[in-house]
Design a protein around this motif. Structure first.
Motif, mmCIF file in Angstrom:
data_model
loop_
_atom_site.group_PDB
_atom_site.id
_atom_site.type_symbol
_atom_site.label_atom_id
_atom_site.label_comp_id
_atom_site.label_asym_id
_atom_site.label_seq_id
_atom_site.Cartn_x
_atom_site.Cartn_y
_atom_site.Cartn_z
ATOM 1 N N ILE A 34 0.837 -1.202 0.000
ATOM 2 C CA ILE A 34 0.000 0.000 0.000
ATOM 3 C C ILE A 34 0.869 1.249 0.000
ATOM 4 C CG2 ILE A 34 -1.623 1.348 1.385
ATOM 5 C CD1 ILE A 34 -2.956 -1.238 2.175
ATOM 6 N N ALA A 35 1.958 1.221 0.771
ATOM 7 C CA ALA A 35 2.853 2.379 0.795
ATOM 8 C C ALA A 35 3.397 2.666 -0.598
ATOM 9 C CB ALA A 35 3.999 2.129 1.775
ATOM 10 N N GLU A 36 3.812 1.623 -1.309
ATOM 11 C CA GLU A 36 4.312 1.821 -2.671
ATOM 12 C C GLU A 36 3.203 2.333 -3.585
ATOM 13 O OE1 GLU A 36 6.989 -0.499 -6.024
ATOM 14 O OE2 GLU A 36 5.676 -1.670 -4.736
ATOM 15 N N GLU A 37 1.993 1.821 -3.393
ATOM 16 C CA GLU A 37 0.860 2.280 -4.206
ATOM 17 C C GLU A 37 0.586 3.764 -3.993
ATOM 18 O OE1 GLU A 37 -3.949 1.646 -4.146
ATOM 19 O OE2 GLU A 37 -2.687 -0.119 -3.779
ATOM 20 N N LEU A 38 0.623 4.201 -2.729
ATOM 21 C CA LEU A 38 0.411 5.618 -2.430
ATOM 22 C C LEU A 38 1.509 6.488 -3.054
ATOM 23 C CD1 LEU A 38 -0.590 5.250 1.319
ATOM 24 C CD2 LEU A 38 -2.087 6.068 -0.519
ATOM 25 N N ALA A 39 2.734 6.010 -2.956
ATOM 26 C CA ALA A 39 3.843 6.759 -3.557
ATOM 27 C C ALA A 39 3.692 6.826 -5.073
ATOM 28 C CB ALA A 39 5.171 6.110 -3.174
ATOM 29 N N GLN A 40 3.280 5.719 -5.677
ATOM 30 C CA GLN A 40 3.068 5.712 -7.126
ATOM 31 C C GLN A 40 1.935 6.661 -7.519
ATOM 32 O OE1 GLN A 40 4.702 4.281 -9.557
ATOM 33 N NE2 GLN A 40 6.064 2.847 -8.506
ATOM 34 N N ASP A 41 0.896 6.749 -6.682
ATOM 35 C CA ASP A 41 -0.185 7.707 -6.952
ATOM 36 C C ASP A 41 0.360 9.134 -6.999
ATOM 37 O OD1 ASP A 41 -2.065 5.726 -7.075
ATOM 38 O OD2 ASP A 41 -2.870 6.054 -5.064
ATOM 39 N N ALA A 42 1.264 9.434 -6.066
ATOM 40 C CA ALA A 42 1.872 10.772 -6.061
ATOM 41 C C ALA A 42 2.702 10.991 -7.318
ATOM 42 C CB ALA A 42 2.740 10.945 -4.811
ATOM 43 N N LEU A 43 3.391 9.940 -7.760
ATOM 44 C CA LEU A 43 4.178 10.034 -8.988
ATOM 45 C C LEU A 43 3.278 10.296 -10.194
ATOM 46 C CD1 LEU A 43 6.873 9.687 -10.532
ATOM 47 C CD2 LEU A 43 6.381 7.234 -10.617
ATOM 48 N N VAL A 44 2.158 9.593 -10.275
ATOM 49 C CA VAL A 44 1.214 9.808 -11.382
ATOM 50 C C VAL A 44 0.700 11.243 -11.368
ATOM 51 C CG1 VAL A 44 -1.061 9.172 -12.281
ATOM 52 C CG2 VAL A 44 0.534 7.391 -11.566
ATOM 53 N N ALA A 61 9.089 17.445 -1.250
ATOM 54 C CA ALA A 61 8.014 17.806 -0.324
ATOM 55 C C ALA A 61 6.655 17.733 -1.015
ATOM 56 C CB ALA A 61 8.259 19.208 0.229
ATOM 57 N N TRP A 62 6.619 18.106 -2.287
ATOM 58 C CA TRP A 62 5.358 18.032 -3.050
ATOM 59 C C TRP A 62 4.873 16.587 -3.123
ATOM 60 C CZ3 TRP A 62 2.941 15.782 -7.115
ATOM 61 C CH2 TRP A 62 1.863 16.446 -7.708
ATOM 62 N N LEU A 63 5.782 15.663 -3.432
ATOM 63 C CA LEU A 63 5.407 14.258 -3.495
ATOM 64 C C LEU A 63 4.963 13.746 -2.126
ATOM 65 C CD1 LEU A 63 8.252 12.841 -5.774
ATOM 66 C CD2 LEU A 63 5.828 13.032 -6.372
ATOM 67 N N MET A 64 5.661 14.181 -1.072
ATOM 68 C CA MET A 64 5.289 13.776 0.279
ATOM 69 C C MET A 64 3.874 14.233 0.615
ATOM 70 S SD MET A 64 7.625 12.179 2.161
ATOM 71 C CE MET A 64 9.384 12.021 2.493
ATOM 72 N N THR A 65 3.601 15.506 0.342
ATOM 73 C CA THR A 65 2.293 16.057 0.664
ATOM 74 C C THR A 65 1.193 15.359 -0.123
ATOM 75 O OG1 THR A 65 3.278 18.211 1.155
ATOM 76 C CG2 THR A 65 0.914 18.167 0.689
ATOM 77 N N THR A 66 1.433 15.135 -1.394
ATOM 78 C CA THR A 66 0.439 14.462 -2.231
ATOM 79 C C THR A 66 0.177 13.048 -1.739
ATOM 80 O OG1 THR A 66 1.128 15.780 -4.147
ATOM 81 C CG2 THR A 66 -0.113 13.749 -4.590
ATOM 82 N N ALA A 67 1.229 12.306 -1.419
ATOM 83 C CA ALA A 67 1.063 10.951 -0.907
ATOM 84 C C ALA A 67 0.325 10.962 0.423
ATOM 85 C CB ALA A 67 2.426 10.282 -0.752
ATOM 86 N N LYS A 68 0.637 11.943 1.267
ATOM 87 C CA LYS A 68 -0.036 12.052 2.561
ATOM 88 C C LYS A 68 -1.532 12.265 2.378
ATOM 89 C CE LYS A 68 0.469 15.869 4.877
ATOM 90 N NZ LYS A 68 1.053 16.921 5.738
ATOM 91 N N HIS A 69 -1.888 13.140 1.454
ATOM 92 C CA HIS A 69 -3.311 13.385 1.208
ATOM 93 C C HIS A 69 -4.014 12.140 0.680
ATOM 94 C CE1 HIS A 69 -2.501 17.991 0.830
ATOM 95 N NE2 HIS A 69 -2.593 17.589 2.085
ATOM 96 N N ARG A 70 -3.327 11.389 -0.187
ATOM 97 C CA ARG A 70 -3.920 10.144 -0.693
ATOM 98 C C ARG A 70 -4.119 9.150 0.451
ATOM 99 N NH1 ARG A 70 -3.622 10.117 -6.492
ATOM 100 N NH2 ARG A 70 -3.580 12.351 -6.957
ATOM 101 N N ALA A 71 -3.153 9.089 1.369
ATOM 102 C CA ALA A 71 -3.269 8.168 2.503
ATOM 103 C C ALA A 71 -4.423 8.574 3.413
ATOM 104 C CB ALA A 71 -1.960 8.133 3.282
ATOM 105 N N ILE A 72 -4.526 9.860 3.696
ATOM 106 C CA ILE A 72 -5.613 10.343 4.550
ATOM 107 C C ILE A 72 -6.960 10.046 3.907
ATOM 108 C CG2 ILE A 72 -6.700 12.430 5.451
ATOM 109 C CD1 ILE A 72 -3.815 13.532 5.830
ATOM 110 N N ASP A 73 -7.067 10.299 2.607
ATOM 111 C CA ASP A 73 -8.308 9.975 1.893
ATOM 112 C C ASP A 73 -8.612 8.487 1.986
ATOM 113 O OD1 ASP A 73 -8.620 12.598 1.190
ATOM 114 O OD2 ASP A 73 -7.821 12.363 -0.859
ATOM 115 N N GLY A 74 -7.551 7.661 1.912
ATOM 116 C CA GLY A 74 -7.745 6.219 2.003
ATOM 117 C C GLY A 74 -8.299 5.808 3.354
ATOM 118 N N PHE A 75 -7.781 6.404 4.426
ATOM 119 C CA PHE A 75 -8.308 6.110 5.750
ATOM 120 C C PHE A 75 -9.767 6.555 5.862
ATOM 121 C CE2 PHE A 75 -3.872 5.845 7.404
ATOM 122 C CZ PHE A 75 -3.999 4.643 8.070
ATOM 123 N N ARG A 76 -10.056 7.749 5.389
ATOM 124 C CA ARG A 76 -11.411 8.293 5.527
ATOM 125 C C ARG A 76 -12.429 7.475 4.743
ATOM 126 N NH1 ARG A 76 -9.630 14.627 4.786
ATOM 127 N NH2 ARG A 76 -9.124 15.040 6.981
#
Length: 424
Positions: A34-44, A61-76
């Motif tokens: 899942i971590a790799e998937e979130l990182a790949q989402d940020a890459l896309v 930092a941009w990639l970090m923030t984007t991945a973080k938002h995807r993770a938060i959305d995933g939890f929600r």
């Protein structure tokens, strides 16, 4: 910025930042897949936006923030719960912790040992040794499946299956993200050393791409190796010191390995005045420590001893090739590796003449794992040229050029082919 320029910039950023990103996410979601998937989402997302908006001032930092938002959305949205992460969700509720706050702490905090924790997670004994190394190279080194396959001298499909199965096994076993202690640390240590070694090698001599070296991977491997020295499972284990010695000495040559335009400069042609003497001193000190602890040197310490022979020679002509040959003899007996045997052929060529080297290299022609390994025809070509067999040398080096996926190396090999063609 043109789309090709943006894609090149994204590729460079990804190679530098992906390991840090995946490690931070793994600590929170507890699943490397899942971590790799979130990182790949940020890459896309970067591939979609950066060609129009331009590369951010702080792309990592941009990639970090984007991945973080995807993770938060995933939890929600319960995405992770849908993927059998009920336990993680229950634990978060019991602790009354917000996943957003956890993610902020993990990603906004300095890296710390996250990447080291990722290595130990992916080197868990539940995985086979081959799967541990392949998965960690993928996640830590940002290597593609093809690059890992070439490092393993294995088919790409085999490596792809190995990585997929490894991620599934870690998920099903619920392997924790941690740096273990005691007996469990000792059980994983050899595998971790191998991973760090392979990451360094990929940085020192890139398998594919436009660059001959990838210094950021060497830096990562060296940093991790120095940390591992502090985690060594017993005071008497010399191999971690041997590995650090090897990396320190090899890293000392990085600036001398490339010319002004990024072209490769081979060892015997390097300006030794550009070798980093501080790194050499650190490497020799680590090697001395390994030698003091060891009854007999292991593979990493033997390779460090070989590197030390080069580091101590003020000129290429002063190199003690007889000692290097003896060290390769010992290394070959320990490892039974065809790649080591090929390096032994080079040492024998320098110590005893090209015919001696060619005899060893020819014995490797039937080795299945070297069938597509470009360095075998490249090394044989060099021996043939030194023996005056330029037409055979040209054909061999052209074959080597067709097998390598590194653009800089291909150019070097084709230049040799052209030079030898003029000799025929």
């Amino acid at each position: 910025m043109t789309t090709p320029d943006a894609h090149r910039a994204i590729d460079a950023v990804w190679r530098i930042e992906s390991a840090k990103l995946i490690a931070a996410l793994t600590r929170i979601v507890r699943d490397v897949g899942i971590a790799e998937e979130l990182a790949q989402d940020a890459l896309v997302a970067a591939l979609e936006r950066w060609p129009e908006s331009g590369v951010p001032d702080n792309p990592g930092a941009w990639l970090m923030t984007t991945a973080k938002h995807r993770a938060i959305d995933g939890f929600r949205r319960g995405k992770f719960l849908d993927q059998k992460h009920e336990q993680l969700g229950h634990e978060l509720q019991e602790r009354q912790q917000s996943p957003e706050r956890d993610l902020d702490a993990a990603i906004d905090d300095p890296v710390g040992d996250d990447r080291l924790g990722l290595i130990f997670t992916t080197c868990h004994p539940v995985l086979s040794p081959e799967a541990r190394v392949a998965l960690t190279l993928r996640l830590l080194g940002g290597l593609t499946t093809d690059e890992i396959a070439r490092a393993f001298l294995a088919p790409e499909a085999t490596i792809a299956q190995r990585i997929v199965r490894a991620k599934r096994t870690l998920r099903e076993a619920r392997v924790p993200f941690e740096v273990p202690r005691g007996a469990e640390l000792a059980a994983r240590f050899a595998s971790v050393l191998e991973v760090v070694y392979l990451v360094f090698n990929e940085g020192y001599s890139a398998t594919a791409g436009d660059d001959w070296v990838r210094p950021e991977l060497c830096d990562d491997a060296l940093r991790l190796g120095r940390i591992l020295v502090e985690l060594v499972p017993s005071p008497g284990d010399p191999e971690v010191h041997g590995l650090v010695a090897l990396m320190e000495i090899q890293a000392s040559r990085l600036k001398a390995r490339v010319g002004p335009s990024g072209e490769p400069i081979l060892l015997l042609d390097q300006d030794r005045g550009r070798w980093d003497q501080l790194l050499i001193r650190r490497g020799l000190a680590a090697l001395e420590r390994a030698e003091q602890l060891a009854g007999a040197l292991g593979p990493y310490a033997l390779q460090a001893a070989i590197a030390a022979c080069h580091a101590r020679a003020h000129t290429a002509e002063e190199t003690d090739w007889t000692r290097i040959s003896a060290l390769y003899d010992a290394l070959a007996q320990l490892t039974q590796s065809p790649v080591v045997e090929l390096n032994r052929a080079v040492a024998y060529s320098m110590a005893f003449g090209p015919a001696a080297g060619l005899e060893i290299a020819n014995a490797l022609l039937s080795e299945p794992s070297l069938k597509s390994y470009h360095l075998l025809p490249s090394v044989r070509a060099d021996f043939l040229a030194k023996l005056g067999r330029f037409d055979e040398a040209r054909k061999e080096v052209e074959r080597a050029a067709s097998l390598t996926q590194n653009a800089r190396e291909r150019a070097l090999l084709l230049a040799r082919a052209a030079a030898w063609a003029r000799e025929t």
